[in-house]
Design an enzyme around this catalytic site. Structure first.
Site, PDB file in Angstrom:
ATOM      1  N   GLN A   1      -3.854  -7.490  -2.899  1.00 31.75           N
ATOM      2  CA  GLN A   1      -4.649  -7.003  -4.026  1.00 31.75           C
ATOM      3  C   GLN A   1      -5.503  -5.793  -3.646  1.00 31.75           C
ATOM      4  OE1 GLN A   1      -8.348  -8.837  -6.456  1.00 31.75           O
ATOM      5  NE2 GLN A   1      -6.888 -10.355  -5.815  1.00 31.75           N
TER       6      GLN A   1
ATOM      7  N   ASN B   1       9.944   3.957   6.564  1.00 32.06           N
ATOM      8  CA  ASN B   1       9.823   2.491   6.676  1.00 32.06           C
ATOM      9  C   ASN B   1      10.911   2.002   7.627  1.00 32.06           C
ATOM     10  OD1 ASN B   1       8.454   0.041   5.690  1.00 32.06           O
ATOM     11  ND2 ASN B   1      10.481  -0.522   4.948  1.00 32.06           N
TER      12      ASN B   1
ATOM     13  N   GLU C   1      -0.739 -22.518   1.923  1.00 32.87           N
ATOM     14  CA  GLU C   1       0.429 -22.233   1.060  1.00 32.87           C
ATOM     15  C   GLU C   1       1.723 -22.695   1.732  1.00 32.87           C
ATOM     16  OE1 GLU C   1       0.294 -18.142  -0.460  1.00 32.87           O
ATOM     17  OE2 GLU C   1      -0.716 -18.993  -2.198  1.00 32.87           O
TER      18      GLU C   1
ATOM     19  N   ALA D   1       0.834  -1.208   0.000  1.00 31.32           N
ATOM     20  CA  ALA D   1       0.000   0.000   0.000  1.00 31.32           C
ATOM     21  C   ALA D   1       0.867   1.256   0.000  1.00 31.32           C
ATOM     22  CB  ALA D   1      -0.933  -0.019   1.216  1.00 31.32           C
TER      23      ALA D   1
HETATM   24  C1  LIG Z   1       2.208 -15.867   3.748  1.00 34.37           C
HETATM   25  C2  LIG Z   1       1.266 -14.836   3.164  1.00 34.37           C
HETATM   26  C3  LIG Z   1       0.738 -15.027   1.889  1.00 34.37           C
HETATM   27  C4  LIG Z   1      -0.109 -14.073   1.336  1.00 34.37           C
HETATM   28  N1  LIG Z   1      -0.592 -14.286   0.080  1.00 34.37           N
HETATM   29  C5  LIG Z   1      -1.350 -13.338  -0.497  1.00 34.37           C
HETATM   30  C6  LIG Z   1      -1.794 -13.497  -1.843  1.00 34.37           C
HETATM   31  O1  LIG Z   1      -1.526 -14.509  -2.504  1.00 34.37           O
HETATM   32  N2  LIG Z   1      -2.515 -12.494  -2.406  1.00 34.37           N
HETATM   33  C7  LIG Z   1      -2.820 -11.342  -1.718  1.00 34.37           C
HETATM   34  O2  LIG Z   1      -3.466 -10.445  -2.292  1.00 34.37           O
HETATM   35  N3  LIG Z   1      -2.442 -11.168  -0.435  1.00 34.37           N
HETATM   36  C8  LIG Z   1      -1.711 -12.127   0.193  1.00 34.37           C
HETATM   37  N4  LIG Z   1      -1.283 -11.946   1.492  1.00 34.37           N
HETATM   38  C9  LIG Z   1      -1.698 -10.727   2.231  1.00 34.37           C
HETATM   39  C10 LIG Z   1      -0.783  -9.549   1.893  1.00 34.37           C
HETATM   40  O3  LIG Z   1       0.568  -9.912   2.046  1.00 34.37           O
HETATM   41  C11 LIG Z   1      -1.101  -8.352   2.778  1.00 34.37           C
HETATM   42  O4  LIG Z   1      -2.477  -8.066   2.693  1.00 34.37           O
HETATM   43  C12 LIG Z   1      -0.282  -7.142   2.341  1.00 34.37           C
HETATM   44  O5  LIG Z   1       1.083  -7.387   2.551  1.00 34.37           O
HETATM   45  C13 LIG Z   1      -0.680  -5.867   3.084  1.00 34.37           C
HETATM   46  O6  LIG Z   1       0.075  -4.815   2.552  1.00 34.37           O
HETATM   47  P1  LIG Z   1       0.381  -3.536   3.429  1.00 34.37           P
HETATM   48  O7  LIG Z   1       1.149  -2.591   2.564  1.00 34.37           O
HETATM   49  O8  LIG Z   1      -0.842  -3.045   4.085  1.00 34.37           O
HETATM   50  O9  LIG Z   1       1.307  -4.043   4.636  1.00 34.37           O
HETATM   51  P2  LIG Z   1       2.696  -4.806   4.724  1.00 34.37           P
HETATM   52  O10 LIG Z   1       2.948  -5.628   3.537  1.00 34.37           O
HETATM   53  O11 LIG Z   1       2.644  -5.462   6.064  1.00 34.37           O
HETATM   54  O12 LIG Z   1       3.763  -3.624   4.774  1.00 34.37           O
HETATM   55  C14 LIG Z   1       3.917  -2.806   5.917  1.00 34.37           C
HETATM   56  C15 LIG Z   1       5.259  -2.118   5.851  1.00 34.37           C
HETATM   57  O13 LIG Z   1       5.380  -1.272   6.989  1.00 34.37           O
HETATM   58  C16 LIG Z   1       6.629  -1.497   7.643  1.00 34.37           C
HETATM   59  N5  LIG Z   1       6.421  -1.230   9.068  1.00 34.37           N
HETATM   60  C17 LIG Z   1       5.734  -1.986   9.955  1.00 34.37           C
HETATM   61  N6  LIG Z   1       5.732  -1.402  11.158  1.00 34.37           N
HETATM   62  C18 LIG Z   1       6.448  -0.256  11.045  1.00 34.37           C
HETATM   63  C19 LIG Z   1       6.785   0.793  11.950  1.00 34.37           C
HETATM   64  N7  LIG Z   1       6.371   0.798  13.223  1.00 34.37           N
HETATM   65  N8  LIG Z   1       7.529   1.820  11.479  1.00 34.37           N
HETATM   66  C20 LIG Z   1       7.952   1.870  10.189  1.00 34.37           C
HETATM   67  N9  LIG Z   1       7.633   0.907   9.281  1.00 34.37           N
HETATM   68  C21 LIG Z   1       6.888  -0.131   9.706  1.00 34.37           C
HETATM   69  C22 LIG Z   1       6.956  -2.949   7.323  1.00 34.37           C
HETATM   70  O14 LIG Z   1       8.340  -3.217   7.417  1.00 34.37           O
HETATM   71  C23 LIG Z   1       6.446  -3.072   5.896  1.00 34.37           C
HETATM   72  O15 LIG Z   1       7.427  -2.644   4.983  1.00 34.37           O
HETATM   73  C24 LIG Z   1      -0.441 -12.900   2.085  1.00 34.37           C
HETATM   74  C25 LIG Z   1       0.083 -12.709   3.368  1.00 34.37           C
HETATM   75  C26 LIG Z   1       0.930 -13.664   3.901  1.00 34.37           C
HETATM   76  C27 LIG Z   1       1.506 -13.451   5.289  1.00 34.37           C
END
Ligand SMILES: Cc1cc2nc3c(=O)[nH]c(=O)nc-3n(C[C@H](O)[C@H](O)[C@H](O)COP(=O)(O)OP(=O)(O)OC[C@H]3O[C@@H](n4cnc5c(N)ncnc54)[C@H](O)[C@@H]3O)c2cc1C
Length: 393
Positions: free
Chosen positions: A310, A33, A164, A12
């Protein structure tokens, strides 16, 4: 010039940075980050099982963002909504005019005894490396002692991550058997879960479970298959505390949003905040919450959509569109989720998928799904960070 602050370099946060940098808005963009790299969270289970090396799913943040984005490597500790500042562990407070909060997910143990101490959880790069180290330590113990209990695995949870992960673990068994000079059948992998991947069509679920069973996975399913306690030697489950031996137990029962959400006093449930249809908050209109820290209500079910990579990307796109609309005094763009389908791998060479095709859904299974999964990962990398990232992926 307005200060736009993006917290989190996951799907995101990076998607938001990419679109903000491409917008013609008169803004200063800063990304915070806690690492100098982005990881593909959808592949963390492959690092945990050893089918991928960490570097295969990591990208330098500097390679993912435009030169228009300032990057601060630091940890977000808290957010002061009234003074519009974010406090960082090492860099003090920074001000924002508009905030894109994309701090992502953490693992959820629901207070189950022993789950935090003995359950291997999959929620960031660090935890995934710890997981594979634990697996390797146990294999090493077996080689030293020839005690077969070190070859026992359990996976708690039959959701996406659990299934998975089982595919990757099963795929590794022949390699581990060779390394340990033992038989594949000396290993046990037991999945304990009330049910498995219920979002998929029943026939695809049967296919997946049969395939994994053939590869060496045993399933304990049903209402009684609820883990009660995790110990160093195995899992107690069900009403009468039955025991499954396991030296390596993975805990994959679900996720919640980042704990910073609770710390920052948002009106939250499991660290997720219900947003309005512009991805902003009614309480703090200059804050957009995107990705796994947000809850977007599905009007058909009156429940939040499941959090996925997604939907995170779509949320980031709509949030940026709405900031543009605000600053350009144009019409807001309401969020409307478009599912691109669901793909579940069963190891690196097998999978199942449901893909929307007009008004129908096509259901596929087999080796071709692995290729599809790879294409999905490339497309995701492209959407969040551009061509270079897609090629690297
Ligand atoms: C094993 C697994 C398989 C998955 N497979 C799928 C799939 O096939 N298809 C799909 O659509 N979704 C899948 N998902 C779900 C998907 O990975 C998440 O919904 C997605 O990563 C969320 O994105 P995000 O950007 O919100 O958060 P994240 O990917 O969690 O990113 C958050 C970021 O913030 C950083 N961060 C965290 N805390 C702090 C802090 N306090 N200060 C500074 N930085 C910080 C982290 O290091 C990271 O870089 C899967 C999840 C897992 C665990």
């Amino acid at each position: 010039m307005k200060e736009v602050l993006v917290l989190g370099g996951g799907f995101a946060g990076l998607r938001a940075c990419r679109l903000l940098a491409k917008s013609k808005l008169d803004i200063n963009i800063t990304l915070v980050n806690n690492n100098d790299y982005h990881y593909d969270a959808t592949a963390l289970h492959t690092v945990s099982a050893g089918t991928s090396k960490p570097e295969e799913i990591m990208m330098k943040i500097s390679n993912c963002i435009s030169s228009k984005v300032n990057f601060i490597e630091d940890t977000v500790n808290n957010i002061d909504h009234d003074n519009k500042t974010v406090s960082l562990e090492n860099n003090g407070r920074i001000k924002f005019d508009y905030l894109f909060n994309a701090l992502g997910f953490e693992s959820e143990t629901f207070g189950t005894p022993g789950a935090d101490k003995y359950g291997l959880q999959i929620w960031n790069m660090k935890s995934s490396i710890q997981n594979i180290n634990k697996v390797n330590d146990n294999l090493k113990e077996y080689r030293k002692s020839k005690d077969k209990s070190y070859l026992s695995f359990a996976v708690i949870g039959g959701g996406f991550t659990g299934i998975e992960l089982l595919g990757e673990l099963a795929y590794m068994l022949p390699t581990w058997a060779k390394e340990c000079d033992c038989d594949v059948n000396d290993f046990t992998i037991t999945c304990i879960a009330p049910n498995c991947i219920p979002m998929f069509d029943e026939k695809l679920v049967h296919f997946a479970l049969d395939y994994l069973h053939d590869k060496g996975v045993d399933f304990i399913l049903g209402n009684d298959a609820k883990a009660k306690e995790i110990t160093a030697d195995g899992v107690y489950y069900g009403e009468d505390n039955k025991f499954v031996p396991a030296k390596t137990t993975f805990w994959t029962t679900g996720v919640k949003g980042n704990t910073v959400i609770k710390e920052a006093g948002y009106d939250q449930k499991r660290n997720r905040v219900v947003v309005n249809d512009t991805m902003a908050l009614d309480a703090y209109p200059d804050e957009y919450l995107i990705g796994d820290v947000s809850a977007v209500m599905d009007k058909d079910t009156n429940r939040p959509y499941p959090t996925t990579g997604q939907i995170s990307i779509q949320e980031a796109s709509i949030a940026v569109e709405n900031l543009k609309a605000r600053l350009n005094n144009s019409k807001k763009v309401p969020f409307s989720y478009k599912s691109l389908g669901t793909v579940c791998s069963l190891g690196p060479t097998m999978g199942i998928a449901e893909l929307p095709m007009g008004k129908k859904t096509i259901k596929i299974k087999g080796h071709s799904v692995s290729l599809l999964k790879h294409l999905v990962r490339m497309n995701t990398a492209f959407e969040i960070a551009g061509v270079k990232a897609a090629i690297q992926n």
